[in-house]
Design a protein around this motif. Structure first.
Motif, PDB file in Angstrom:
ATOM      1  N   MET A  23      -3.734  -8.446  15.506  1.00 20.96           N
ATOM      2  CA  MET A  23      -4.547  -8.404  14.143  1.00 20.96           C
ATOM      3  C   MET A  23      -3.730  -9.074  13.084  1.00 20.96           C
ATOM      4  N   PRO A  24      -4.345 -10.004  12.287  1.00 17.94           N
ATOM      5  CA  PRO A  24      -3.911 -10.916  11.451  1.00 17.94           C
ATOM      6  C   PRO A  24      -3.346  -9.733  10.109  1.00 17.94           C
ATOM      7  N   ASP A  41      -3.177  -8.549   2.846  1.00 18.66           N
ATOM      8  CA  ASP A  41      -2.503  -7.725   1.801  1.00 18.66           C
ATOM      9  C   ASP A  41      -2.629  -6.171   1.904  1.00 18.66           C
ATOM     10  N   PRO A  80      -3.467  -3.896  -0.204  1.00 18.88           N
ATOM     11  CA  PRO A  80      -4.754  -3.024  -0.771  1.00 18.88           C
ATOM     12  C   PRO A  80      -6.009  -3.351  -0.173  1.00 18.88           C
ATOM     13  N   LEU A  81      -6.306  -4.708   0.230  1.00 11.69           N
ATOM     14  CA  LEU A  81      -7.357  -5.108   0.765  1.00 11.69           C
ATOM     15  C   LEU A  81      -7.437  -4.433   2.499  1.00 11.69           C
ATOM     16  N   ARG A 117      -8.430  -1.069   2.000  1.00  9.32           N
ATOM     17  CA  ARG A 117      -9.978  -0.921   1.664  1.00  9.32           C
ATOM     18  C   ARG A 117     -10.747  -0.982   2.988  1.00  9.32           C
ATOM     19  N   GLN A 136      -9.788  -1.048   5.852  1.00  7.87           N
ATOM     20  CA  GLN A 136      -9.654   0.215   6.904  1.00  7.87           C
ATOM     21  C   GLN A 136     -10.791   1.246   6.579  1.00  7.87           C
ATOM     22  N   PHE A 161     -13.445   1.308   5.025  1.00  8.53           N
ATOM     23  CA  PHE A 161     -14.616   0.701   5.050  1.00  8.53           C
ATOM     24  C   PHE A 161     -15.173   1.115   6.342  1.00  8.53           C
ATOM     25  N   PHE A 162     -14.226   0.462   7.330  1.00 10.55           N
ATOM     26  CA  PHE A 162     -14.767   0.467   8.807  1.00 10.55           C
ATOM     27  C   PHE A 162     -14.858   2.033   9.435  1.00 10.55           C
ATOM     28  N   LEU A 194     -16.768  -3.556  -2.346  1.00 14.81           N
ATOM     29  CA  LEU A 194     -16.271  -4.026  -1.009  1.00 14.81           C
ATOM     30  C   LEU A 194     -17.573  -4.304  -0.046  1.00 14.81           C
ATOM     31  N   TYR A 197     -18.525  -7.795   1.279  1.00 12.81           N
ATOM     32  CA  TYR A 197     -18.256  -8.157   2.658  1.00 12.81           C
ATOM     33  C   TYR A 197     -19.837  -8.659   3.006  1.00 12.81           C
ATOM     34  N   ILE A 215     -13.775 -10.280  11.428  1.00 15.07           N
ATOM     35  CA  ILE A 215     -12.996  -9.318  10.671  1.00 15.07           C
ATOM     36  C   ILE A 215     -13.261  -7.805  11.285  1.00 15.07           C
ATOM     37  N   THR A 216     -14.401  -7.657  11.643  1.00 17.34           N
ATOM     38  CA  THR A 216     -14.925  -6.217  12.091  1.00 17.34           C
ATOM     39  C   THR A 216     -14.228  -6.067  13.441  1.00 17.34           C
ATOM     40  N   THR A 228     -11.366  -7.785  14.616  1.00 22.45           N
ATOM     41  CA  THR A 228      -9.657  -7.368  14.700  1.00 22.45           C
ATOM     42  C   THR A 228      -9.366  -6.312  13.775  1.00 22.45           C
ATOM     43  N   PHE A 229      -9.972  -6.320  12.400  1.00 21.26           N
ATOM     44  CA  PHE A 229      -9.539  -5.139  11.634  1.00 21.26           C
ATOM     45  C   PHE A 229     -10.260  -3.993  11.883  1.00 21.26           C
ATOM     46  N   VAL A 237     -11.485 -15.245  10.131  1.00 21.42           N
ATOM     47  CA  VAL A 237     -10.863 -14.183   9.365  1.00 21.42           C
ATOM     48  C   VAL A 237     -10.457 -14.613   8.025  1.00 21.42           C
ATOM     49  N   LEU A 262     -11.566 -13.200   4.394  1.00 13.22           N
ATOM     50  CA  LEU A 262     -10.636 -12.490   3.749  1.00 13.22           C
ATOM     51  C   LEU A 262     -10.567 -13.140   2.291  1.00 13.22           C
ATOM     52  N   LEU A 300     -13.550 -12.347   0.257  1.00 13.03           N
ATOM     53  CA  LEU A 300     -13.403 -10.858  -0.139  1.00 13.03           C
ATOM     54  C   LEU A 300     -12.532 -10.623  -1.261  1.00 13.03           C
ATOM     55  N   ARG A 301     -11.364 -11.472  -1.180  1.00 13.08           N
ATOM     56  CA  ARG A 301     -10.374 -11.477  -2.272  1.00 13.08           C
ATOM     57  C   ARG A 301     -10.932 -11.987  -3.586  1.00 13.08           C
ATOM     58  N   LEU A 331     -13.662  -9.648  -4.907  1.00 10.78           N
ATOM     59  CA  LEU A 331     -12.851  -8.374  -5.431  1.00 10.78           C
ATOM     60  C   LEU A 331     -11.824  -8.682  -6.571  1.00 10.78           C
ATOM     61  N   ALA A 370      -8.225  -8.538  -4.911  1.00  9.46           N
ATOM     62  CA  ALA A 370      -7.731  -6.903  -4.654  1.00  9.46           C
ATOM     63  C   ALA A 370      -6.586  -6.868  -4.034  1.00  9.46           C
TER      64      ALA A 370
END
Lengths: 368, 174
Positions: free
Chosen positions: A1-2, A5, A7-8, A11, A13, A15-16, B117, B121, B132-133, B135-136, B160, B164, B167-168, B171, B174
């Protein structure tokens, strides 16, 4: 997983995880392979009709009542209307079963509602075709900004893809007041769609779940019924006898231009290639061409082609494998105006119909 | 008669085996589709379409050791090709829906606590959301994600990174 930072990352995690915690919807939890199999069987019938989604269109004028509720007393023999308490404009039209369609059984009576809703499950009888009528309205300033779809929770297709989206651009009070008509997919319109098995019998009954998919603020109305798939679809009033066709006239609704529009080519029936009478398109007007075709095979098309700089586009109708039905009219923007001569390109035995009118820009809302 | 009874038993066991898989994977697929599409109806459609496709391929799929991966890949592909598919099915207002959705929750999905967010998103492309979904949100490696999305690992990293970055930006770093 890349790496990202913190805080994001935190958020995202959360969120999902929140989405994962939403659980399994009941419709998917109840998914049974037997259902999928039945769907395929039923869609065998509908499959032939997948591209043929026969749109029984007629041009009809409806009473417009805005910002008030309709009398929801049933017009349908044996049918009950239901209406939830909806706020804002009510769809300015009322669905009804065709008055001369035989053997109609109402499955979901005229129902008004707001926002997304799951409708009662219906059982489609053996050898029955399914008819839907639905429309929607909202306060959005433009008719195309809101949508409504009647989604069947079934696979209406054997090709592995879905064909159960029945889409409408919702009306708004301004657009609706300019006149209503029955159509497929036009804005501010009451839709009627028929799924009829045309190539394969449908010997078994099928259970179908339907839901209305739309934005939360949209008011809608829907009616669902079934009728014998073997019965001819008859549209009132009777088919005119004076047609350009040497064959029996197709079952077709008569063309009626909306208030304020000008008829350029009256409803004309034909078979095979033809040239339509030349008409003059007024500068800047919107041009609407309602056309239909039928008695052909899947893949057959009829093309209404322009042949000069005034109108050099083509209107192609590919729904020619069922009975002839007239669509609601595709609009195109006006230009400098001038004479237009349309050529009909169709197979020799293909039946077609066309009805052309024009209206000043803005009168009928955005072009469908 | 004997052949019929045998056929029936085979059919039932086939369905039972399929339903076991459905029970095991459907919720995960649903979360995946919800995350990518951010539309409850579209997500359910994508999952159901995946299950129908699985049932149709069940004879070969049931013999595979990679059923879950197959289901995931089909579901992801349904999600990221949804726009093209819907357009081919006469769904012209999808852009408008997405635009409406990008401004916040449009009523077609369950609200998320982190509204900012969620709004940001929704401005990502479907492929960025998928990358993103997967992987993260679901813990797959970049290589696995590439296999699921049918692209190269470098493409996943690009999706990704750009997602990101958006998103940054949305936000406020963020």
């Amino acid at each position: 997983m890349p790496d990202i930072d913190s805080p994001l990352d935190t958020r995202l995690q959360s969120f999902f995880e929140e989405i994962k915690a939403q659980g399994l919807p009941g419709q998917l939890a109840a998914f049974k392979p037997a259902t999928a199999r039945a769907g395929r069987r039923m869609l065998n019938l509908f499959a032939g009709a997948a591209g043929i989604a026969v749109v029984a269109a007629g041009v009809a004028v409806f009473a417009v009542e805005l910002n008030g509720h309709h009398d929801v007393g049933s017009l349908i023999p044996g049918g009950q209307s239901s209406s939830s308490s909806i706020v804002g404009p009510t769809p300015p039209f009322r669905p009804s079963v065709p008055t001369d369609a035989h053997g109609v059984k109402v499955l979901i009576p005229v129902t008004y509602g707001t926002g997304p809703k799951t409708l009662p499950t219906v059982v489609l009888g053996p050898n029955e075709a399914l008819g839907y009528e639905y429309g929607c309205i909202s306060d959005h300033p433009t008719t195309v900004a809101t949508t409504m779809a009647l989604v069947a929770n079934r696979v209406f297709d054997t090709s592995g893809s879905w064909s159960n989206f029945l889409v409408d651009g919702c009306s708004n009070p301004k657009g609706a007041s300019a006149g209503s008509e029955m159509s497929n997919g036009g804005a501010g319109i009451l839709n009627r769609q028929i799924y009829r098995p045309t190539t394969t019998p449908a010997p078994l009954q099928s259970t179908i779940s339907l839901r209305v998919k739309t934005e939360a603020s949209v008011n809608w109305v829907v009616l669902v019924y079934e009728f014998p798939s073997t019965s001819a679809w008859v549209v009132v009033p009777p088919i005119p006898t004076s047609t350009t066709s040497s064959s029996p006239a197709p079952s077709l609704a008569p063309g009626v231009a909306p208030p304020g529009a000008t008829v350029l080519v009256p409803l004309t029936y034909g078979t095979g290639p033809a040239t339509l009478p030349t008409f003059t398109w007024a500068a800047n007007d919107m041009l609407y061409i309602a056309d239909g075709c039928g008695s052909g095979s899947v893949g057959d098309t009829v093309t209404f082609a322009g042949d000069n700089s005034t109108f050099d586009g083509d209107f192609v109708n590919g729904q020619c494998s069922g009975p002839v039905t007239l669509d609601g009219g595709s609009g195109t923007s006006g230009g400098a105006g001038g004479p237009v001569s349309l050529t009909v390109k169709a197979g020799a035995s293909l039946k077609w119909a066309v009805f052309i009118y024009e209206a000043p820009p803005g009168l009928l809302g955005p072009a469908p | 008669m004997i052949a019929s009874a045998t056929g029936l038993a085979t059919s039932e066991s086939r369905e039972r085996a399929f339903e076991e898989i459905v029970g095991r994977d459907t919720e995960r697929l649903c979360a995946l589709a919800r995350s990518i599409l951010r539309d409850e109806g579209e997500a359910q459609d994508a999952v159901q379409e995946t299950l129908v496709k699985a049932w149709r391929s069940w004879d070969s799929l049931s013999r595979s050791d990679h059923t879950s991966r197959w289901l995931t890949r089909v579901c992801v592909n349904h999600c990221i090709s949804r726009r093209r598919y819907l357009r081919s099915r006469g769904w012209p207002p999808l852009d408008l829906l997405e635009r409406a959705g990008s401004a916040g929750n449009d009523g077609s999905s369950v609200p998320i606590k982190d509204v900012d967010l969620d709004g940001a998103y929704r401005k990502l492309s479907l492929k960025q959301r998928a990358a993103i979904t997967i992987t993260f949100g679901h813990g797959y490696s970049v290589d696995e994600c590439a296999a699921l999305m049918g692209c190269r690992p470098g493409t996943v990293r690009t999706h990704v990174a750009r997602g990101l970055a958006t998103l940054r930006k949305e936000l406020g770093d963020a």
